[in-house]
Design an enzyme around this catalytic site. Structure first.
Site, PDB file in Angstrom:
ATOM      1  CB  SER A 150      16.738  22.341  51.343  1.00 54.05           C
ATOM      2  OG  SER A 150      17.452  21.541  52.241  1.00 54.05           O
ATOM      3  CG  ASP A 240      18.750  26.448  57.523  1.00 53.63           C
ATOM      4  OD1 ASP A 240      18.808  25.227  57.715  1.00 53.63           O
ATOM      5  OD2 ASP A 240      18.843  26.984  56.404  1.00 53.63           O
ATOM      6  CG  HIS A 269      15.729  24.056  56.327  1.00 54.10           C
ATOM      7  ND1 HIS A 269      16.862  24.447  55.638  1.00 54.10           N
ATOM      8  CD2 HIS A 269      15.135  23.106  55.563  1.00 54.10           C
ATOM      9  CE1 HIS A 269      16.955  23.753  54.529  1.00 54.10           C
ATOM     10  NE2 HIS A 269      15.920  22.943  54.441  1.00 54.10           N
TER      11      HIS A 269
END
Length: 300
Positions: A150, A240, A269
């Site tokens: 991320s 995601d 995600h």
């Protein structure tokens, strides 16, 4: 476990992720309280055994060290945690850093970099670059790979660009659902993800960069010169919200001559945190571990 069992586990993990992570994160609460809750929730992650853990400082930055008890055979992995620049820690993502250390045969170092809004841009980048350069000086840049999820994926790429400009490129990059463009329109991309909401991306960018230049490659490396990077493996997921970032990165990096592989998984995600529970997460970790092991063996 049977395919049906895995489907049931996947449904259970999806529900738990939404109610224990995404929903609380989107509440109008102080970041300090949200961070504490995230730390509590992360205790449910299955951190593997077979690791020696230690804490210390690298060039003034606190960091966690995870070394396979059987010994590291392939150098060093710098792991940069996610959390939208506003939360997260080495403890929260210990499950990924630890499993990558074991799968890649490397010693993992995860910096506890400064978070926004208390510490705005470029604090997180500065901390991560300082740790990378210290590891590269100690072990040799060709013996260091960088990975992150991320926001940590974006930081990994940003650090690699800066290291390249200094003639200290890492051996390779592994990026999990990377956030590489803080200037992007977040009305695009999937919206059903049970972990990451579009709101967190907007709030995180506001807290970290504010009115600053969101196309600066130190926070949005997608806007940088992607030529001359080491080999890159990117994992992304169908649900995601950052799927467009990963796809744009793959296209632009390939156009710049980089060796890059993009792998899409039918989950959400940062699904790698479910390693030890979901077979697809285990397979993703094994693929990444093989990539890390090969890149560190190559020692460019």
């Amino acid at each position: 476990m049977s395919a049906r069992g895995q489907r049931l586990l996947t449904a259970a993990e999806r529900a738990a992720a939404r109610y224990l992570f995404r929903n609380p994160t989107d509440l109008p609460l102080p970041w300090a309280l949200k961070r504490r809750w995230t730390e509590v929730v992360a205790t449910a992650n299955l951190v593997p055994g077979g690791l020696r853990r230690a804490s210390g400082r690298i060039d003034g930055v606190r960091a966690e060290r995870l070394e396979p008890e059987a010994g590291a055979t392939g150098g060093v992995l710098l792991y940069l945690h996610g959390g939208g620049y506003v939360q997260g820690s080495p403890r929260v993502q210990r499950v990924i850093a630890g499993r990558l250390a074991l799968a890649g045969g490397a010693t993992s170092f995860a910096p506890d970099y400064r978070l926004a809004p208390e510490h705005g841009f470029p604090a997180a980048f500065d901390d991560c670059l300082a740790v990378y350069l210290a590891l590269a000086e100690r072990h040799g840049a060709g013996n260091v790979a960088i990975a992150g999820d991320s926001a940590g994926g974006g930081l990994s790429l940003a650090v690699a660009l800066a290291a390249r400009d200094l003639g200290r490129s890492p051996a390779g990059l592994f990026l999990i659902c990377p956030w590489v463009d803080l200037a992007a329109d977040r009305s695009r991309g999937p919206s059903t993800d049970p972990i990451l909401s579009r709101k967190l991306l907007v709030d995180g960018a506001d807290a970290y960069v504010g009115a600053g230049d969101r196309t600066d490659p130190r926070c949005s490396p997608l806007h940088g010169d992607l030529a001359g990077l080491p080999p890159i493996l990117v994992h992304t997921a169908a649900e995601d919200p950052l799927l467009p970032d990963a796809e744009a990165l793959a296209g632009r990096a390939a156009a710049a001559g980089a060796e890059i592989e993009l792998v899409r998984f039918p989950l959400w995600h940062d699904f790698h945190v479910h390693a030890g529970i979901l077979d697809v997460a285990d397979a993703a970790i094994e693929q990444a571990g093989a990539f890390i092991r090969e890149r560190l063996r190559a020692k460019p």
